[in-house]
Scaffold this active site. Structure first.
Site, mmCIF file in Angstrom:
data_model
loop_
_atom_site.group_PDB
_atom_site.id
_atom_site.type_symbol
_atom_site.label_atom_id
_atom_site.label_comp_id
_atom_site.label_asym_id
_atom_site.label_seq_id
_atom_site.Cartn_x
_atom_site.Cartn_y
_atom_site.Cartn_z
ATOM 1 N N HIS A 1 75.866 3.988 3.865
ATOM 2 C CA HIS A 1 74.396 3.822 3.802
ATOM 3 C C HIS A 1 73.985 2.940 4.983
ATOM 4 O O HIS A 1 73.704 1.753 4.855
ATOM 5 C CB HIS A 1 74.001 3.192 2.469
ATOM 6 C CG HIS A 1 72.532 2.916 2.344
ATOM 7 N ND1 HIS A 1 71.565 3.902 2.411
ATOM 8 C CD2 HIS A 1 71.851 1.750 2.170
ATOM 9 C CE1 HIS A 1 70.365 3.358 2.285
ATOM 10 N NE2 HIS A 1 70.506 2.054 2.141
ATOM 11 N N ASP B 1 69.002 8.292 0.498
ATOM 12 C CA ASP B 1 69.194 9.062 1.736
ATOM 13 C C ASP B 1 69.189 10.567 1.426
ATOM 14 O O ASP B 1 68.607 11.365 2.166
ATOM 15 C CB ASP B 1 70.533 8.659 2.370
ATOM 16 C CG ASP B 1 70.674 7.154 2.450
ATOM 17 O OD1 ASP B 1 70.127 6.557 3.378
ATOM 18 O OD2 ASP B 1 71.291 6.558 1.537
#
Ligand code: NAD
Ligand code: LMR
Length: 329
Positions: free
Chosen positions: A187, A159
């Site tokens: 996440h 990410d």
């Protein structure tokens, strides 16, 4: 020549494994002077897939690769390992959220935590990649009470890298010039990609983007939050693999060798209470690493609306834990 280190990889015959093993063996993770032994685990039904993987490892003639062990026995995979990369788990399909995998994948990490607790080196470093990564990392850690909780982490580096690339393209600078990006939280699509501390050549990126607040809220944040689903759609059902393997390399390399000066990275680690995230979840924070240890970057100024986004991701982690609390003992 240094003595070899042992790296355990679970789910090693899967998609991520195919992008990861060859890069570890080439020295991308632990350096081009570090001999390695790969201890590869997968379930019994997948053992036959190891044949081709080993043939290709052989055909690469990697100078650093001392030995490859393949097994369906977790004790063999984790025994004497210096590092464990816990990749093995089901991936989601289209129209699923990562937390929909908890029932299928949570028990895998309970078992792996217990095995790490009984056979692993006391200073093993563990990275959980299998989804939902934060809660799986917490399950693993809770089932390994004799190991140091600071040696467990969950992968948010993909990410973080996604956020770097989106901004670099927007302001037309190389990714390497951007520092101090943060992805906070889980996440999942409640993660908070936060540009407010990021710099390019020591200038705050927000100062360069005063006309672009709509882009940040309407494009940047949702693009990073939903990138996993976008990849699954673009790859016709398969989730990210090469970029995930690359993020695993980046995460481990920085943890072991240290982060860049004047920079930090995002890592899912056990919360300590800072930033109003109570202890007891694996949450992504900005961290610096030195001498094999991470340190959460504390005391950054957080606006009330950013605080709210960070709390939302924390609340989601609590909900995930509530759903699988039987796996903690
Ligand atoms: P894959 O289906 O290609 O491979 C998964 C592997 O895990 C298979 O080889 C399978 O046999 C193995 N496996 C299944 N059950 C297991 C068990 N009980 N013990 C050990 N191994 C087992 O999937 P993939 O694309 O390699 O993805 C693996 C996981 O990583 C998925 O959960 C995926 O969602 C996750 N992922 C996380 C991130 C992240 O950023 N944290 C990024 C990409 C993928
Ligand atoms: C990703 O972020 O690409 C992975 O976690 C796979 C997924 O399910 O989104």
């Amino acid at each position: 020549m240094k003595p070899p280190i042992r790296i355990a990889v679970t789910g090693a015959t899967g998609q991520i494994g195919y992008s990861l093993l060859y890069r570890i063996a080439a020295g991308d993770m632990f350096g081009h002077d570090q001999p390695i032994i790969l201890q590869l685990h997968d379930i019994t039904e997948a053992q036959s897939f190891f044949k081709g993987i080993i043939m290709e490892l052989d055909d690469c003639a990697f100078p650093l690769l001392n030995q490859v062990i393949t097994t369906d026995n977790l004790e063999v995979a984790f025994g004497d390992a210096d590092f464990a990369l816990l990749v093995g788990a089901r991936p989601r399909g289209e129209k699923m959220e990562r937390k929909d995998l908890l029932a299928a994948n949570g028990p895998i990490f309970r078992q792996q935590g217990k095995t790490l607790n009984s056979v692993a080196k006391r200073n093993i470093k563990v990275l959980v990649v299998g989804n939902p990564a934060n809660t799986n990392a917490f399950i693993t850690l809770k089932n390994a009470p004799d190991l140091d909780p600071r040696n467990f982490s969950a992968m948010l580096r993909l990410d973080h890298n996604r956020a770097l690339s989106q901004v670099a393209q927007k302001i037309n600078v190389p990714v390497s010039k951007i520092n101090k990006m943060i992805v906070w939280g889980n996440h999942s699509n409640t993660q908070f990609p936060d540009l407010s501390h990021a710099t390019v050549e020591n200038q705050k990126i927000l100062e360069l983007m005063t006309q672009d607040s709509d882009w940040i809220n309407d494009t940047f944040i949702p693009t990073v939050q939903n990138r996993g689903s976008a990849i699954i759609a673009a790859r016709q059902g398969k989730s990210s693999a090469a970029s995930a393997a690359n993020a695993i390399i980046n995460h481990m390399r920085d943890w072991v060798f240290g982060t860049r000066e004047n920079d930090w990275v995002s890592m899912g680690v056990l919360s300590t209470g800072c930033y109003d995230i109570p202890t007891g979840v694996i949450y992504s924070f900005p961290v610096t690493c030195k001498n094999g240890q991470y340190q959460i970057v504390e005391d950054l100024k957080i606006t009330p609306s950013d605080h709210q986004r960070m709390q939302q991701s924390y609340q989601e982690l609590l909900t995930e834990q509530e759903a699988i609390k039987s796996l903690f003992n």
